[in-house]
Design an enzyme around this catalytic site. Structure first.
Site, PDB file in Angstrom:
ATOM      1  N   GLU A  54     -22.302  73.311  69.914  1.00 33.33           N
ATOM      2  CA  GLU A  54     -23.545  73.322  69.135  1.00 33.33           C
ATOM      3  C   GLU A  54     -24.784  73.049  69.980  1.00 33.33           C
ATOM      4  O   GLU A  54     -25.864  73.535  69.673  1.00 33.33           O
ATOM      5  CB  GLU A  54     -23.467  72.323  67.990  1.00 33.33           C
ATOM      6  CG  GLU A  54     -22.505  72.734  66.862  1.00 33.33           C
ATOM      7  CD  GLU A  54     -21.068  72.279  67.102  1.00 33.33           C
ATOM      8  OE1 GLU A  54     -20.754  71.815  68.218  1.00 33.33           O
ATOM      9  OE2 GLU A  54     -20.265  72.380  66.148  1.00 33.33           O
ATOM     10  N   PHE A 116     -15.450  62.844  55.039  1.00 31.45           N
ATOM     11  CA  PHE A 116     -15.019  63.521  56.254  1.00 31.45           C
ATOM     12  C   PHE A 116     -16.152  64.376  56.816  1.00 31.45           C
ATOM     13  O   PHE A 116     -16.790  65.123  56.084  1.00 31.45           O
ATOM     14  CB  PHE A 116     -13.793  64.409  55.959  1.00 31.45           C
ATOM     15  CG  PHE A 116     -13.342  65.192  57.160  1.00 31.45           C
ATOM     16  CD1 PHE A 116     -12.845  64.538  58.288  1.00 31.45           C
ATOM     17  CD2 PHE A 116     -13.434  66.584  57.183  1.00 31.45           C
ATOM     18  CE1 PHE A 116     -12.445  65.259  59.402  1.00 31.45           C
ATOM     19  CE2 PHE A 116     -13.031  67.299  58.295  1.00 31.45           C
ATOM     20  CZ  PHE A 116     -12.541  66.642  59.413  1.00 31.45           C
ATOM     21  N   GLN A 117     -16.389  64.269  58.105  1.00 27.15           N
ATOM     22  CA  GLN A 117     -17.469  64.981  58.802  1.00 27.15           C
ATOM     23  C   GLN A 117     -18.838  64.711  58.176  1.00 27.15           C
ATOM     24  O   GLN A 117     -19.705  65.577  58.150  1.00 27.15           O
ATOM     25  CB  GLN A 117     -17.181  66.491  58.897  1.00 27.15           C
ATOM     26  CG  GLN A 117     -16.007  66.778  59.826  1.00 27.15           C
ATOM     27  CD  GLN A 117     -15.912  68.226  60.277  1.00 27.15           C
ATOM     28  OE1 GLN A 117     -16.288  69.142  59.541  1.00 27.15           O
ATOM     29  NE2 GLN A 117     -15.390  68.446  61.477  1.00 27.15           N
ATOM     30  N   LYS A 166     -23.131  70.879  50.740  1.00 23.30           N
ATOM     31  CA  LYS A 166     -22.291  72.030  50.439  1.00 23.30           C
ATOM     32  C   LYS A 166     -22.500  72.539  49.009  1.00 23.30           C
ATOM     33  O   LYS A 166     -22.514  73.742  48.769  1.00 23.30           O
ATOM     34  CB  LYS A 166     -20.821  71.677  50.676  1.00 23.30           C
ATOM     35  CG  LYS A 166     -19.914  72.895  50.733  1.00 23.30           C
ATOM     36  CD  LYS A 166     -18.519  72.547  51.227  1.00 23.30           C
ATOM     37  CE  LYS A 166     -17.674  73.812  51.354  1.00 23.30           C
ATOM     38  NZ  LYS A 166     -16.312  73.511  51.830  1.00 23.30           N
ATOM     39  N   MET A 488     -30.662  66.202  93.145  1.00 20.61           N
ATOM     40  CA  MET A 488     -31.893  65.442  92.963  1.00 20.61           C
ATOM     41  C   MET A 488     -31.590  63.940  92.930  1.00 20.61           C
ATOM     42  O   MET A 488     -32.343  63.126  93.466  1.00 20.61           O
ATOM     43  CB  MET A 488     -32.614  65.861  91.681  1.00 20.61           C
ATOM     44  CG  MET A 488     -34.014  65.309  91.560  1.00 20.61           C
ATOM     45  SD  MET A 488     -35.084  65.786  92.933  1.00 20.61           S
ATOM     46  CE  MET A 488     -35.812  67.305  92.307  1.00 20.61           C
TER      47      MET A 488
END
Lengths: 592, 172
Positions: A54, A116-117, A166, A488
């Protein structure tokens, strides 16, 4: 829901996206966004690009946005989908890139239930976005989508999250057309003409003027960049760019002094230090630009054009603030300059240019490449050849970078005459930005050449996106300057921490040629200077995605460098020059 | 032009008119904590009949440059309609309400009552061994009253934080 609504929230969402002109979404499916993916399946207007992580979806949307001037769109699921996107969102926030990120959420009745999630996405992303929304009622959905696009692209652009439970995308919802006005968010774009007059009066009197332009001028679109060039030609003033601003003024123009700041050119930094009137355009006096604040351009009277009032007087106090769109303000300045009879101090300007030319003659970006057969490739030389060869070929070329030494060398040695062709993570400094950003650029410009100039450490942070390149046959070229160090950080350890290279050696690197092969791309390698041009040409000729692993000098440091806590006139020049600079103070050691 | 070398701290009463939507207070508070600004007092409530807008009153402190920055940062939040610096924009009135519980008997209790009279505090609850005083006024007045109660059985304080308006016809 009343009976007349026949479309689901997901269908309404896609309709709103279509009405906003969205053609591409970068995303990754999951439980909470299944209804949206189902609606995507049933239409052809919007193309979905399946990324592999993502964070990469957001960077891809940023690359798409920066190379087109349009809003990039992201779709991810709830919980980890949203939290993975956070780095990309902050990146877009810091660099003012318009992105709309749609996140799935658990159904409204489960919010707060540790489902969940589930994650508190609006809570987590509040400081990571310009604005965010949680849609709780179907009748708000279409309006919120339109509003989000308006907020993302207007004023100082930035990322906007829409959190979509949802049930909201499953249930029927009404549609609303895009509205013209937002109730509270109406950023000012027109300059105050009184301030413009004050600015012109200052500019006319200037003996040692300087124009310092940043990403805001690119955000203002062609009007902004064309006006900048016109103003520079009209006045004869020198111009420098920030890292974010590269391309807003043609690098090949003799009035261009190169990039300024920590790894900017000698002439740009000394001109900033010594100027008497400074015109800042869409730049925010960031710490990488100013060096030690109490020594920054002390002798100059300052004019600052910015669309974001909070950028003005934040770090550096200015005499003439102009809160406006950069293009509109510059055009107003041009008009007022032309209308004014006030003479300019031509002899002073000529002597200022003589001084600048002396500084230029120092050739602060100089390096020496051993051209003998088997000679070790200098990273600067690799970029210089990449630039020369691509320029000679004449194909439209976009460059993205990861973060580190290679990024600074790319900024110094790859020259941009046009805006929107240089994509780099400026504010947040996100390693792993370049590959997904290049992916987004290539989607927007299928026929152009897109090169991610990378380091061997950064590239591994989003290497999984090689899979996306393969799936969509995106011929992105990954040009790795491989010095086997997080260069760096190693450089700072050498200069500031007694060469104790704590955890910066890139151990156990993959074989990048085989890695390319396993991702259905083409791998190639240059070990020494005599192989470099052949590899670059082979890379540019190759119809597929390429990883070119360029073995470069491990000990090379990026110069010039203003050490942290030092002033512009205390910059360190490279080994090509005699000893210079003030070194690093204890106070500087504490800075980043 | 605010000067970065001016390190004088000043107090500022800032009023912000915002859309009355969920998360707006978190946005404002997050801005203060995220950027390291002080909040000395904060009040928030809807202020129109329809409940569409809320007013947030914040008392903060910092150098002039910091306070200008706070106002600019507040002003660019999407649900913010107006930001006013009541301290800088002209005279204003600021009031807060405090409930103060004092526990004690005998001479202490009598003295507490006498002082409460002087301050025009109202008794809103009493038992044989306690008072709850209600006091409205400027912050300094409430501070002074609480200070006096410290020796007279001060047990608990609840303060509202300030509500503030510009004097005269000016509105935010």
């Amino acid at each position: 829901m009343s009976a007349e609504h026949t479309q689901s929230g997901a269908e309404i969402l896609l309709r709103a996206l279509k009405d906003q002109g969205v053609e591409v979404i970068f995303g990754y499916p999951g439980g909470a966004v299944l209804p949206i993916y189902d609606a995507l399946f049933n239409q052809n207007a919007i193309r979905h690009i399946l990324v592999r992580h993502e964070q990469a979806a957001v960077h891809a949307a940023e690359g798409y946005a920066r190379s087109t001037g349009r809003v990039g769109v992201v779709l991810v699921t709830s919980g980890p989908g949203a939290t993975n996107a956070v780095t990309g969102l902050v990146d877009a926030l810091m660099d003012s890139i318009p992105v709309v990120c749609l996140t799935g959420q658990v159904p409204t009745h489960l919010i707060g239930n540790d489902a969940f999630q589930e994650a508190d996405t609006t809570g987590i992303t509040r400081p990571a976005t310009k604005h965010n929304y949680l849609v709780k009622r179907p009748e708000d959905l279409a309006r919120v989508v339109h509003e989000a696009f308006y907020v993302a692209r207007s004023g100082r652009p930035g990322p906007v999250v829409i959190d979509l439970p949802k049930d909201i995308v499953i249930n029927k919802a009404p549609y609303a057309e895009p509205t013209v006005q937002h109730p509270s968010y109406r950023p000012r774009t027109e300059p105050d003409l009184g301030q413009i007059a004050k600015a012109v009066a200052l500019l006319k009197q200037a003996k040692r003027p300087m124009i310092y332009a940043g990403g805001g001028d690119i955000t203002a679109g062609p009007a902004g960049t064309e006006a900048l060039t016109k103003l520079a030609r009209l006045t004869g003033f020198p111009v420098t760019n920030t890292l974010m601003g590269l391309g807003c003024y043609p690098a090949s123009d003799p009035q261009f002094l190169g990039m300024l700041g920590m790894h900017g050119t000698y002439e740009a930094n000394l001109a900033m230090h010594g100027c008497d009137v400074l015109l800042a355009v869409g730049a925010r006096f960031d710490d990488r630009v100013t060096g030690r604040l109490n020594a920054f351009s002390q002798g100059s009277r300052k004019i600052h054009i910015d669309i974001d009032g909070s950028s003005i007087n934040k770090n550096v106090p200015v005499e003439v603030p102009i809160i406006a769109d950069a293009g509109k303000a510059l055009n107003a300045l041009i008009a007022a300059w032309q209308a004014s009879d006030e003479p300019t101090d031509k002899p002073a300007l000529a002597s200022w240019w003589r001084q600048i030319d002396e500084w230029k003659a120092k050739d602060s970006l100089k390096f020496t490449q051993d051209m003998k057969r088997g000679g070790i490739i200098k990273p600067q030389y690799a970029i210089q050849r990449l630039f020369e060869i691509t320029r000679a070929r004449g194909r439209e070329t976009f460059i993205t970078t990861e973060v580190g030494q290679h990024q600074m060398w790319a900024a110094q040695h790859f020259h941009f005459d046009k805006p929107n062709h240089w994509m780099t993570s400026g504010g947040l400094g996100t390693m792993g930005y370049g590959l997904p950003a290049a992916m987004g650029v290539q989607i927007a410009h299928p026929d152009a050449l897109v090169v991610d100039i990378a380091g061997e450490a950064s590239i591994l942070m989003n290497i999984q996106e090689m899979g996306t390149l393969a799936q969509y046959r995106l011929p992105v070229k990954v040009f790795i300057l491989n010095n086997q160090y997080m260069g760096m950080v190693r450089q700072w350890q050498e200069l500031l921490h007694g060469s104790r290279y704590s955890e910066t050696y890139s151990s156990a690197l993959p074989d990048f040629v085989k890695l390319a092969d396993s991702f259905h791309a083409t791998g190639m390698r240059a070990q020494s200077v005599d192989e470099l041009d052949d590899v670059i040409n082979a890379m540019l000729d190759c119809p597929t995605a390429v990883i070119a692993d360029i073995a470069v000098d491990q000990a090379e440091n990026c110069f010039p460098m203003i050490p942290s806590g030092a002033a512009h006139n205390e910059m360190l020049l490279g080994p090509e020059h005699e000893a210079s600079g003030a070194g690093i103070t204890d106070a500087g050691l504490a800075l980043v | 032009m605010p000067s970065p070398t001016d390190t004088t701290q000043r107090s500022a009463t800032i009023s912000v008119l915002v859309d009355n939507e969920s998360g707006v207070l978190a946005r404002v508070i997050g801005l203060f904590s995220g950027r390291g600004y002080n909040i000395d007092s904060l009040t928030v409530a809807p202020v129109d009949a329809a409940g569409m807008h809320s007013r947030i009153n914040i008392v903060t402190s910092g150098t002039s440059m910091v306070i200008e920055q706070i106002k600019a940062q507040l002003d660019r939040l999407v649900p913010v309609h107006r930001v006013a610096d009541l301290t800088m924009d002209g005279p204003h009135v600021a009031r807060e309400l405090a409930l103060i519980k004092v526990v004690g008997t005998g001479e202490q209790r009598v003295e507490a009552m006498r002082i409460a009279d002087t301050f025009r505090a109202r008794v809103v609850d009493t038992t044989l061994g306690s008072f709850v005083f209600e006091l409205t006024g400027a912050t300094e007045k409430i501070d002074a009253f609480i200070e006096l109660m410290r020796d007279l059985g001060l047990a608990e304080v609840s303060r509202s934080g300030i509500a503030a308006l510009a004097r005269g016809t000016r509105v935010i």
